[in-house]
Design a protein around this motif. Structure first.
Motif, PDB file in Angstrom:
ATOM      1  N   ASP A  60       0.840  -1.200   0.000  1.00 25.28           N
ATOM      2  CA  ASP A  60       0.000   0.000   0.000  1.00 25.28           C
ATOM      3  C   ASP A  60       0.876   1.252   0.000  1.00 25.28           C
ATOM      4  O   ASP A  60       0.648   2.170  -0.788  1.00 25.28           O
ATOM      5  CB  ASP A  60      -0.922  -0.011   1.221  1.00 25.28           C
ATOM      6  CG  ASP A  60      -1.813   1.213   1.296  1.00 25.28           C
ATOM      7  OD1 ASP A  60      -2.454   1.556   0.271  1.00 25.28           O
ATOM      8  OD2 ASP A  60      -1.873   1.839   2.372  1.00 25.28           O
ATOM      9  N   ASP A  61       1.878   1.256   0.870  1.00 28.60           N
ATOM     10  CA  ASP A  61       2.801   2.393   0.921  1.00 28.60           C
ATOM     11  C   ASP A  61       3.524   2.576  -0.415  1.00 28.60           C
ATOM     12  O   ASP A  61       3.659   3.703  -0.917  1.00 28.60           O
ATOM     13  CB  ASP A  61       3.835   2.206   2.033  1.00 28.60           C
ATOM     14  CG  ASP A  61       3.233   2.319   3.423  1.00 28.60           C
ATOM     15  OD1 ASP A  61       2.097   2.807   3.551  1.00 28.60           O
ATOM     16  OD2 ASP A  61       3.919   1.906   4.391  1.00 28.60           O
ATOM     17  N   ALA A  62       3.972   1.461  -1.005  1.00 29.73           N
ATOM     18  CA  ALA A  62       4.678   1.531  -2.280  1.00 29.73           C
ATOM     19  C   ALA A  62       3.754   2.045  -3.384  1.00 29.73           C
ATOM     20  O   ALA A  62       4.159   2.876  -4.208  1.00 29.73           O
ATOM     21  CB  ALA A  62       5.241   0.168  -2.659  1.00 29.73           C
ATOM     22  N   ILE A  69       4.688   9.807  -7.084  1.00 27.45           N
ATOM     23  CA  ILE A  69       5.761  10.025  -8.057  1.00 27.45           C
ATOM     24  C   ILE A  69       5.168  10.352  -9.416  1.00 27.45           C
ATOM     25  O   ILE A  69       5.632  11.272 -10.107  1.00 27.45           O
ATOM     26  CB  ILE A  69       6.694   8.799  -8.131  1.00 27.45           C
ATOM     27  CG1 ILE A  69       7.524   8.696  -6.849  1.00 27.45           C
ATOM     28  CG2 ILE A  69       7.598   8.865  -9.365  1.00 27.45           C
ATOM     29  CD1 ILE A  69       8.291   7.409  -6.703  1.00 27.45           C
ATOM     30  N   ASP A  70       4.124   9.609  -9.805  1.00 23.95           N
ATOM     31  CA  ASP A  70       3.470   9.886 -11.090  1.00 23.95           C
ATOM     32  C   ASP A  70       2.877  11.290 -11.108  1.00 23.95           C
ATOM     33  O   ASP A  70       2.976  11.997 -12.116  1.00 23.95           O
ATOM     34  CB  ASP A  70       2.373   8.848 -11.375  1.00 23.95           C
ATOM     35  CG  ASP A  70       2.946   7.476 -11.725  1.00 23.95           C
ATOM     36  OD1 ASP A  70       4.143   7.389 -12.069  1.00 23.95           O
ATOM     37  OD2 ASP A  70       2.182   6.486 -11.643  1.00 23.95           O
ATOM     38  N   ARG A  73       5.711  13.724 -11.479  1.00 21.21           N
ATOM     39  CA  ARG A  73       6.188  13.723 -12.867  1.00 21.21           C
ATOM     40  C   ARG A  73       5.266  14.540 -13.755  1.00 21.21           C
ATOM     41  O   ARG A  73       5.718  15.308 -14.612  1.00 21.21           O
ATOM     42  CB  ARG A  73       6.273  12.289 -13.401  1.00 21.21           C
ATOM     43  CG  ARG A  73       7.465  11.531 -12.926  1.00 21.21           C
ATOM     44  CD  ARG A  73       7.554  10.169 -13.594  1.00 21.21           C
ATOM     45  NE  ARG A  73       8.670   9.425 -13.063  1.00 21.21           N
ATOM     46  CZ  ARG A  73       8.604   8.185 -12.612  1.00 21.21           C
ATOM     47  NH1 ARG A  73       7.468   7.522 -12.639  1.00 21.21           N
ATOM     48  NH2 ARG A  73       9.674   7.585 -12.146  1.00 21.21           N
ATOM     49  N   THR A  74       3.950  14.362 -13.555  1.00 25.26           N
ATOM     50  CA  THR A  74       2.976  15.110 -14.343  1.00 25.26           C
ATOM     51  C   THR A  74       3.128  16.611 -14.091  1.00 25.26           C
ATOM     52  O   THR A  74       3.121  17.411 -15.031  1.00 25.26           O
ATOM     53  CB  THR A  74       1.536  14.655 -14.005  1.00 25.26           C
ATOM     54  OG1 THR A  74       1.414  13.259 -14.308  1.00 25.26           O
ATOM     55  CG2 THR A  74       0.506  15.429 -14.793  1.00 25.26           C
ATOM     56  N   GLN A  75       3.272  16.982 -12.825  1.00 29.52           N
ATOM     57  CA  GLN A  75       3.451  18.396 -12.487  1.00 29.52           C
ATOM     58  C   GLN A  75       4.729  18.948 -13.099  1.00 29.52           C
ATOM     59  O   GLN A  75       4.734  20.054 -13.646  1.00 29.52           O
ATOM     60  CB  GLN A  75       3.484  18.589 -10.972  1.00 29.52           C
ATOM     61  CG  GLN A  75       2.139  18.445 -10.310  1.00 29.52           C
ATOM     62  CD  GLN A  75       2.232  18.587  -8.788  1.00 29.52           C
ATOM     63  OE1 GLN A  75       3.301  18.463  -8.201  1.00 29.52           O
ATOM     64  NE2 GLN A  75       1.099  18.862  -8.167  1.00 29.52           N
ATOM     65  N   ILE A  76       5.794  18.190 -13.012  1.00 31.84           N
ATOM     66  CA  ILE A  76       7.070  18.640 -13.575  1.00 31.84           C
ATOM     67  C   ILE A  76       6.936  18.832 -15.082  1.00 31.84           C
ATOM     68  O   ILE A  76       7.407  19.830 -15.636  1.00 31.84           O
ATOM     69  CB  ILE A  76       8.211  17.654 -13.243  1.00 31.84           C
ATOM     70  CG1 ILE A  76       8.548  17.741 -11.753  1.00 31.84           C
ATOM     71  CG2 ILE A  76       9.447  17.926 -14.098  1.00 31.84           C
ATOM     72  CD1 ILE A  76       9.512  16.679 -11.270  1.00 31.84           C
ATOM     73  N   LYS A  77       6.272  17.882 -15.748  1.00 25.03           N
ATOM     74  CA  LYS A  77       6.061  18.008 -17.198  1.00 25.03           C
ATOM     75  C   LYS A  77       5.263  19.270 -17.507  1.00 25.03           C
ATOM     76  O   LYS A  77       5.591  20.020 -18.437  1.00 25.03           O
ATOM     77  CB  LYS A  77       5.346  16.790 -17.760  1.00 25.03           C
ATOM     78  CG  LYS A  77       5.204  16.839 -19.269  1.00 25.03           C
ATOM     79  CD  LYS A  77       4.392  15.680 -19.797  1.00 25.03           C
ATOM     80  CE  LYS A  77       4.213  15.719 -21.296  1.00 25.03           C
ATOM     81  NZ  LYS A  77       3.824  16.970 -21.877  1.00 25.03           N
ATOM     82  N   GLU A  78       4.216  19.535 -16.716  1.00 23.49           N
ATOM     83  CA  GLU A  78       3.422  20.751 -16.920  1.00 23.49           C
ATOM     84  C   GLU A  78       4.280  21.997 -16.717  1.00 23.49           C
ATOM     85  O   GLU A  78       4.191  22.949 -17.492  1.00 23.49           O
ATOM     86  CB  GLU A  78       2.217  20.772 -15.978  1.00 23.49           C
ATOM     87  CG  GLU A  78       1.146  19.751 -16.334  1.00 23.49           C
ATOM     88  CD  GLU A  78       0.050  19.628 -15.284  1.00 23.49           C
ATOM     89  OE1 GLU A  78       0.090  20.359 -14.265  1.00 23.49           O
ATOM     90  OE2 GLU A  78      -0.839  18.784 -15.470  1.00 23.49           O
ATOM     91  N   TYR A  79       5.119  21.990 -15.673  1.00 23.68           N
ATOM     92  CA  TYR A  79       5.996  23.137 -15.411  1.00 23.68           C
ATOM     93  C   TYR A  79       6.983  23.335 -16.561  1.00 23.68           C
ATOM     94  O   TYR A  79       7.245  24.472 -16.967  1.00 23.68           O
ATOM     95  CB  TYR A  79       6.749  22.975 -14.096  1.00 23.68           C
ATOM     96  CG  TYR A  79       5.879  22.981 -12.863  1.00 23.68           C
ATOM     97  CD1 TYR A  79       4.680  23.682 -12.813  1.00 23.68           C
ATOM     98  CD2 TYR A  79       6.251  22.265 -11.732  1.00 23.68           C
ATOM     99  CE1 TYR A  79       3.887  23.687 -11.682  1.00 23.68           C
ATOM    100  CE2 TYR A  79       5.454  22.272 -10.590  1.00 23.68           C
ATOM    101  CZ  TYR A  79       4.281  22.979 -10.570  1.00 23.68           C
ATOM    102  OH  TYR A  79       3.502  22.980  -9.451  1.00 23.68           O
ATOM    103  N   VAL A  80       7.533  22.244 -17.062  1.00 24.02           N
ATOM    104  CA  VAL A  80       8.480  22.335 -18.178  1.00 24.02           C
ATOM    105  C   VAL A  80       7.771  22.880 -19.413  1.00 24.02           C
ATOM    106  O   VAL A  80       8.309  23.755 -20.108  1.00 24.02           O
ATOM    107  CB  VAL A  80       9.136  20.959 -18.460  1.00 24.02           C
ATOM    108  CG1 VAL A  80       9.888  20.960 -19.782  1.00 24.02           C
ATOM    109  CG2 VAL A  80      10.074  20.574 -17.318  1.00 24.02           C
TER     110      VAL A  80
END
Length: 139
Positions: A60-62, A69-70, A73-80
């Motif tokens: 569950d924790d994993a 993390i996903d 990643r989505t936020q980082i892609k949007e920021y980029v």
């Protein structure tokens, strides 16, 4: 490949791993503490049941960590993507600014040329104060 021996709930396990021995020993200690904690919650929970509950909790924790993390990643892609769009807008604004500066220079030059023409024209015009002698005409 590292060979590591760990003991969990009195049973020894031999592992082969790319990780360091100290990492897996610490991990095994954490698993054992979690199993002991679950088993201590009720007299009816066996070590096997506590181990299964520990595994479920770990998965569950994993799973939640992977979802986080996903999302990151989505936020980082949007920021980029936003940064790229902002850079493109900035580049376009810089080009437009340069074009406008060039147009200003062009207009200033045209204005200066017009001023010079007027100055020259005013200097070439005859004034009323100047007596112009006519040359005698031959008859």
């Amino acid at each position: 490949m590292n060979k590591v021996r760990v003991t969990i709930c009195g049973k020894e396990y031999a592992l082969k791993t790319e990780e360091t021995a100290s990492y897996f020993i610490a991990l095994a200690q954490k698993v054992e503490r979690t199993i002991d904690s679950m088993a201590a919650q009720s007299d009816s929970i066996t070590i096997q049941s506590a181990a299964v509950l520990t595994a479920l909790s770990a998965f569950d924790d994993a799973q939640k960590a992977n979802e986080s993390i996903d999302n990151i990643r989505t936020q980082i892609k949007e920021y980029v993507d936003e940064a790229c769009a902002a850079r493109a807008e900035r580049d376009e604004a810089v080009k437009e600014t340069e074009a406008l500066k060039a147009r200003i220079t062009e207009l200033e030059n045209e204005l200066n040329i017009e001023k010079m023409k007027k100055t020259i024209d005013s200097q070439l015009e005859p004034t009323d104060n100047v007596n112009v002698k006519e040359s005698p005409r031959k008859k």
